[in-house]
Write a protein that holds these residues in place. Sequence first.
Motif, PDB file in Angstrom:
ATOM      1  N   PRO A  49       0.759  -1.421   0.005  1.00  0.00           N
ATOM      2  CA  PRO A  49       0.084  -0.115   0.131  1.00  0.00           C
ATOM      3  C   PRO A  49       0.839   1.277   0.006  1.00  0.00           C
ATOM      4  N   THR A  50       2.144   1.224   0.423  1.00  0.00           N
ATOM      5  CA  THR A  50       3.045   2.233   0.629  1.00  0.00           C
ATOM      6  C   THR A  50       3.304   2.691  -0.863  1.00  0.00           C
ATOM      7  N   PHE A  51       3.408   1.675  -1.769  1.00  0.00           N
ATOM      8  CA  PHE A  51       3.929   1.902  -3.311  1.00  0.00           C
ATOM      9  C   PHE A  51       2.798   2.839  -3.934  1.00  0.00           C
ATOM     10  N   PHE A  52       1.604   2.347  -3.581  1.00  0.00           N
ATOM     11  CA  PHE A  52       0.244   2.838  -4.118  1.00  0.00           C
ATOM     12  C   PHE A  52       0.118   4.344  -3.451  1.00  0.00           C
ATOM     13  N   VAL A  54       2.553   6.310  -2.461  1.00  0.00           N
ATOM     14  CA  VAL A  54       3.586   7.181  -3.078  1.00  0.00           C
ATOM     15  C   VAL A  54       3.463   7.725  -4.711  1.00  0.00           C
ATOM     16  N   ALA A  55       2.579   6.691  -5.150  1.00  0.00           N
ATOM     17  CA  ALA A  55       2.203   6.881  -6.715  1.00  0.00           C
ATOM     18  C   ALA A  55       0.888   8.030  -6.701  1.00  0.00           C
ATOM     19  N   PHE A  56       0.081   7.881  -5.592  1.00  0.00           N
ATOM     20  CA  PHE A  56      -0.943   8.662  -5.537  1.00  0.00           C
ATOM     21  C   PHE A  56      -0.517  10.254  -4.991  1.00  0.00           C
ATOM     22  N   LEU A  57       0.464  10.178  -4.197  1.00  0.00           N
ATOM     23  CA  LEU A  57       0.961  11.603  -3.758  1.00  0.00           C
ATOM     24  C   LEU A  57       1.737  12.283  -5.033  1.00  0.00           C
ATOM     25  N   LEU A  58       2.535  11.632  -5.740  1.00  0.00           N
ATOM     26  CA  LEU A  58       3.109  12.052  -6.597  1.00  0.00           C
ATOM     27  C   LEU A  58       2.175  12.408  -7.830  1.00  0.00           C
ATOM     28  N   TYR A  59       1.039  11.967  -7.957  1.00  0.00           N
ATOM     29  CA  TYR A  59       0.100  12.367  -8.856  1.00  0.00           C
ATOM     30  C   TYR A  59      -0.540  13.618  -8.525  1.00  0.00           C
ATOM     31  N   ARG A  60      -0.606  13.666  -7.127  1.00  0.00           N
ATOM     32  CA  ARG A  60      -1.490  14.963  -6.725  1.00  0.00           C
ATOM     33  C   ARG A  60      -0.464  16.155  -6.850  1.00  0.00           C
ATOM     34  N   TYR A  61       0.833  15.699  -6.364  1.00  0.00           N
ATOM     35  CA  TYR A  61       1.997  16.761  -6.485  1.00  0.00           C
ATOM     36  C   TYR A  61       1.991  17.274  -7.858  1.00  0.00           C
ATOM     37  N   TYR A  62       2.014  16.388  -8.767  1.00  0.00           N
ATOM     38  CA  TYR A  62       2.093  16.927 -10.119  1.00  0.00           C
ATOM     39  C   TYR A  62       1.126  17.827 -10.617  1.00  0.00           C
ATOM     40  N   LYS A  63      -0.250  17.624  -9.906  1.00  0.00           N
ATOM     41  CA  LYS A  63      -1.170  18.594 -10.144  1.00  0.00           C
ATOM     42  C   LYS A  63      -1.300  19.730  -9.692  1.00  0.00           C
ATOM     43  N   PHE A  64      -0.782  19.752  -8.264  1.00  0.00           N
ATOM     44  CA  PHE A  64      -0.694  20.822  -7.359  1.00  0.00           C
ATOM     45  C   PHE A  64       0.661  21.681  -7.445  1.00  0.00           C
ATOM     46  N   CYS A  65       1.509  21.019  -8.012  1.00  0.00           N
ATOM     47  CA  CYS A  65       2.950  21.469  -8.163  1.00  0.00           C
ATOM     48  C   CYS A  65       3.021  23.201  -8.548  1.00  0.00           C
ATOM     49  N   GLU A  66       2.426  23.396  -9.685  1.00  0.00           N
ATOM     50  CA  GLU A  66       2.403  24.899 -10.196  1.00  0.00           C
ATOM     51  C   GLU A  66       1.863  25.577  -9.117  1.00  0.00           C
ATOM     52  N   PHE A  67       0.629  25.319  -8.636  1.00  0.00           N
ATOM     53  CA  PHE A  67       0.067  26.054  -7.425  1.00  0.00           C
ATOM     54  C   PHE A  67       0.859  26.408  -6.581  1.00  0.00           C
ATOM     55  N   TYR A  68       1.479  25.489  -5.691  1.00  0.00           N
ATOM     56  CA  TYR A  68       2.330  25.717  -4.805  1.00  0.00           C
ATOM     57  C   TYR A  68       3.597  26.378  -5.096  1.00  0.00           C
ATOM     58  N   THR A  69       4.173  26.312  -6.154  1.00  0.00           N
ATOM     59  CA  THR A  69       5.431  27.243  -6.761  1.00  0.00           C
ATOM     60  C   THR A  69       4.977  28.599  -6.910  1.00  0.00           C
ATOM     61  N   THR A  70       3.975  28.913  -7.502  1.00  0.00           N
ATOM     62  CA  THR A  70       3.254  30.108  -7.900  1.00  0.00           C
ATOM     63  C   THR A  70       2.997  30.932  -6.596  1.00  0.00           C
ATOM     64  N   ILE A  71       2.451  30.179  -5.685  1.00  0.00           N
ATOM     65  CA  ILE A  71       2.184  30.867  -4.302  1.00  0.00           C
ATOM     66  C   ILE A  71       3.565  31.195  -3.632  1.00  0.00           C
ATOM     67  N   ARG A  72       4.374  30.310  -3.666  1.00  0.00           N
ATOM     68  CA  ARG A  72       5.509  30.575  -2.734  1.00  0.00           C
ATOM     69  C   ARG A  72       6.456  31.858  -3.505  1.00  0.00           C
ATOM     70  N   SER A  73       6.455  31.844  -4.768  1.00  0.00           N
ATOM     71  CA  SER A  73       7.266  32.865  -5.290  1.00  0.00           C
ATOM     72  C   SER A  73       6.520  34.239  -5.505  1.00  0.00           C
ATOM     73  N   ASN A  74       5.262  34.354  -5.256  1.00  0.00           N
ATOM     74  CA  ASN A  74       4.538  35.378  -5.217  1.00  0.00           C
ATOM     75  C   ASN A  74       4.052  35.980  -3.825  1.00  0.00           C
ATOM     76  N   MET A  75       4.693  35.398  -2.919  1.00  0.00           N
ATOM     77  CA  MET A  75       4.159  35.614  -1.501  1.00  0.00           C
ATOM     78  C   MET A  75       3.961  37.029  -1.138  1.00  0.00           C
ATOM     79  N   GLY A  76       5.004  38.006  -1.572  1.00  0.00           N
ATOM     80  CA  GLY A  76       5.036  39.308  -1.244  1.00  0.00           C
ATOM     81  C   GLY A  76       4.610  40.113  -2.355  1.00  0.00           C
ATOM     82  N   SER A  77       4.040  39.733  -3.450  1.00  0.00           N
ATOM     83  CA  SER A  77       3.658  40.518  -4.510  1.00  0.00           C
ATOM     84  C   SER A  77       2.404  41.404  -4.238  1.00  0.00           C
ATOM     85  N   THR A  78       2.146  42.585  -4.696  1.00  0.00           N
ATOM     86  CA  THR A  78       0.961  43.395  -4.579  1.00  0.00           C
ATOM     87  C   THR A  78      -0.068  42.972  -5.756  1.00  0.00           C
ATOM     88  N   ASP A  79       0.549  42.664  -6.742  1.00  0.00           N
ATOM     89  CA  ASP A  79      -0.143  42.187  -8.130  1.00  0.00           C
ATOM     90  C   ASP A  79      -1.063  41.148  -8.098  1.00  0.00           C
TER      91      ASP A  79
END
Length: 337
Positions: A49-52, A54-79
């Motif tokens: 079950p750990t294998f499945f 990890v596979a599930f988390l990698l899939y979710r990370y692939y979907k949410f990666c851009e969201f987290y990266t954008t949030i982190r890089s624009n944390m102090g932006s006023t735009d």
Amino acid sequence: MKDFLKDQLPFILFFYSQCTIIIGIAQLSTFITKAAMSTETIIYLFILPTFFLVAFLLYRYYKFCEFYTTIRSNMGSTDDSWFPEPANRLLDNIKLYHDKQTAHYTEEINQLERQKQLEFHFMQQWVHQMKTPISVLHLIIQKEKLNLPEAFHHSVQEEIERLQRGLDLALYQSRLQKFDRDFHVQQISLKQVATEVIQEFKSSFIRNQVFPALAIDESYVVATDPKWLKFVLSQIVSNAIKYSKESSENITFTAAANEKVLQLNIQDTGCGIPSQDIQRVFDPFFTGLNGRTFRESTGMGLYLSKEICDALGHNLIIHSEQDKGTTVTITFSHAKI
């Protein structure tokens, strides 16, 4: 990745808790049937079950990666245009709410800016309109000077000057909001500016029997805006005259130079500032004991003077001792000596 794992931690803990329950049930079953479960089987029940997972988390990370990266890089932006594309329905609803709130607040800000702009233009126009009748009153009082009692003439003249200074205070307070568009730095003679300010207060000096003493070298040149500096000096001189006392004789203007730093000192021998008030003299609307004891005061003159000096890159400080006088020092960092 770190933020993503933090968000998924409850799910991971829940997952392994279920694995533990399943293995526990399996162990209980083997205990009842008297057949022991091997260590390899237990490890396998965790690994598979750990294998499945990890596979599930990698899939979710692939979907949410851009969201987290954008949030982190624009944390102090006023735009507000950087908000990432939502990765699921929940984030889509959050984005819709964010866009509505942003549009609402943007409209409120624009409305306040338009209102402030109207108030700014009204204040400018009103002050200039009021200066005309004051100038007319001044001319009338000068024309009728010989026909009026001296005390009456001095009293009216003083009130006209107070009106003029009040209008100047309102005008410069309004202009300070757009200071970056309304100043022009020049190389000017410090003595010349001080002389012009003294000339403006000539009648006030005579009425109050307090006279200026100017001791500034003509070679001292400072980089500043002459209009704003004259306003600052006018506020200082006005206070020195206002809080003078019967034993006061002079308001002294001196300058001292030291390694490209020039200090202008304006010293009086008036009533001074109480020790409990000295730390608050630059606060807006603060009048202190002197403002309540002597004459009506707005508490804005020194506040505006400090704000203007800071904007021009000058340092304004006050030293005072009650009943002994006050010294106001303006330090110019860019000066020709």
